[in-house]
Design an enzyme around this catalytic site. Structure first.
Site, PDB file in Angstrom:
ATOM      1  N   TYR A 151      13.301 -14.877  33.250  1.00 12.17           N
ATOM      2  CA  TYR A 151      14.215 -15.719  32.476  1.00 12.17           C
ATOM      3  C   TYR A 151      13.773 -17.174  32.602  1.00 12.17           C
ATOM      4  O   TYR A 151      13.466 -17.638  33.697  1.00 12.17           O
ATOM      5  CB  TYR A 151      15.643 -15.557  33.001  1.00 12.17           C
ATOM      6  N   ASP A 202      16.046 -12.090  25.859  1.00 12.53           N
ATOM      7  CA  ASP A 202      17.223 -12.628  26.543  1.00 12.53           C
ATOM      8  C   ASP A 202      16.964 -14.088  26.914  1.00 12.53           C
ATOM      9  O   ASP A 202      16.120 -14.369  27.777  1.00 12.53           O
ATOM     10  CB  ASP A 202      17.486 -11.800  27.820  1.00 12.53           C
ATOM     11  N   HIS A 244      19.147 -15.923  28.253  1.00 11.48           N
ATOM     12  CA  HIS A 244      19.841 -16.019  29.548  1.00 11.48           C
ATOM     13  C   HIS A 244      20.478 -17.390  29.726  1.00 11.48           C
ATOM     14  O   HIS A 244      20.456 -17.950  30.827  1.00 11.48           O
ATOM     15  CB  HIS A 244      18.837 -15.738  30.676  1.00 11.48           C
TER      16      HIS A 244
END
Ligand code: GCO
Ligand code: MG
Length: 403
Positions: free
Chosen positions: A158, A208, A210
């Site tokens: 991430y 993602d 995040h």
């Protein structure tokens, strides 16, 4: 004669050596009739245990185990202040266990009580991650060969944390997990250009964010990703910035998934009723269990929003079983997050983990959730303690950034 709740216990275990899991076991007045529920809030696991053992247990002992809705409502309001991750997880552990008991009493797998199957299996997505394009591509190709159609693609986890920080941090910078949001944001369109050039468009790719970008940078990234036809872009914004979804929707057709951090209905209701997201992705135990999740799935269905319940390694196998029963019985199921085959130790602690074949998750058709807990084995895997380190994330100048 009502079947009553005789005991309520939170059981903490960490069989994979990394993810702290919280399971609630509800035992009843009927010999050998008990239920299991997931209450996993892996960053604050002992606090959830306290909420279960010191508050919900005395509240529930002697009450009718079949009155799931009434028990959910009264647990929810008993603390007066509500809608937080700790108490919701504690309630979820009991709630899921009561649904497990309900299924055992009915001698049916839970999905039957939720309306029966809409599909034979739930399509899952896996996590392809790497330090560079070649590593990511290798993982994607492995998953494609294993039959997966949905694959989440990350470059350096991430925020691109393996890419390091391209800018010097100030003197005496505070400790933390440093990453450079700008380097990360610029790397992702390049990554997807590369991935699509190599694997084409017949495989569904996800990403993602995040919550690691400031809102306008998240909007810019979502727009830059439009040509690469993502299945969804996840958590582009932190829940505190939900109001930016309006601008994101006005400017971009990249499908959006949001929800793993949500605790309170006020976080998801506007996004769903204003059609600002395409997939709702709550961590089911974090909103209070199966009872609120089945209502959330129905709300989402009315507005054309699909489900994609949160389901990484820090969801317990009991939680994955609950996700699966919701997946099978919801007409607006989208996709199920799945970490992959659990290590042997986890399978020993949790007999009956849903089976995954060729990218689909299947129930075992035992009554209730269909999963058990080997308490002796669970006790052999004590949880680590203390706060997690990875959520102490900072931008190059040391500013704390949502993890
Ligand atoms: C995901 C999530 C997780 C979370 C983790 C937090 O999409 O699976 O973002 O990776 O970071 O569950 O504990
Ligand atoms: Mg996520």
């Amino acid at each position: 004669m009502a079947i009553t709740i005789r005991d309520v216990r939170a059981i903490l275990t960490m069989p994979d050596g990394a993810n702290r899991l919280v399971i609630v076991k509800v035992e009843t007045s009927e010999p050998n009739l008990y239920g299991l529920g997931c209450a996993t809030f892996t960053q604050r696991h002992t606090v959830v245990r306290t909420a279960v053992d010191e508050y919900l247990k005395p509240f529930l002992i002697g009450k009718d185990a079949e009155r799931i809705e009434d028990l959910w409502q009264t647990m929810y309001q008993n603390s007066y202040w509500r809608n937080g991750p700790v108490l919701n997880n504690a309630i979820s552990g009991v709630d899921q266990a009561l649904w497990d008991i309900k299924g055992k009493l009915a001698r049916m797998p839970l999905y039957q009580l939720l309306g029966g199957k809409c599909r034979e299996g739930a399509a899952v997505y896996r996590h392809a991650n790497g330090r560079d394009h070649a590593e990511v591509l290798e993982r994607v190709q492995q998953f494609v060969e294993q039959g997966y159609h949905y694959i989440r693609v990350q470059l350096g986890g991430y925020g691109g944390d393996s890419q390091g920080v391209s800018r010097p941090s100030p003197d005496s910078a505070l400790p933390g997990v440093y990453f450079d949001p700008d380097t990360y944001a610029r790397s992702i369109p390049v990554l997807f250009e590369y991935m699509r050039s190599k694997v084409g468009y017949d495989v569904e790719l996800l990403h993602d964010v995040h919550e690691r970008l400031v809102p306008i940078e998240a909007i810019r990234l979502a727009k830059q990703l439009e040509p690469y036809r993502l299945f969804f872009l996840e958590d582009p914004l932190p829940p505190e910035q939900n109001e930016w979804f309006t601008m994101l929707r006005q400017q971009c057709a990249t499908p959006i998934a949001m929800g793993e951090l949500f605790n309170n209905p006020h976080e998801w209701i506007p996004l769903i009723t204003r059609r600002l997201i395409d997939f709702i992705r709550v961590h089911v135990s974090q909103i209070g269990g199966i009872t609120p999740a089945k209502k959330l799935a129905a709300l989402a269905e009315a507005f054309g929003v699909r489900t994609a319940w949160h389901g990484p390694w820090d969801t317990s196998p009991v939680g994955h079983a609950a996700n699966l029963h919701l997946d099978l019985s919801s007409p607006n199921f989208g996709v199920q997050e799945w970490g992959g085959r659990f290590p042997e130790a986890v399978q020993e602690v949790f007999p009956g983990i849903p089976e995954e074949r060729n990218g689909y998750l299947y129930p075992n058709d035992k009554p209730g959730l269909g999963i058990d807990l080997n308490e002796k084995a669970a006790a052999r895997y004590p949880c680590s303690d203390g706060p997690p380190g990875w959520t102490l994330t900072r931008a190059p100048d040391g500013t704390a950034v949502r993890p």
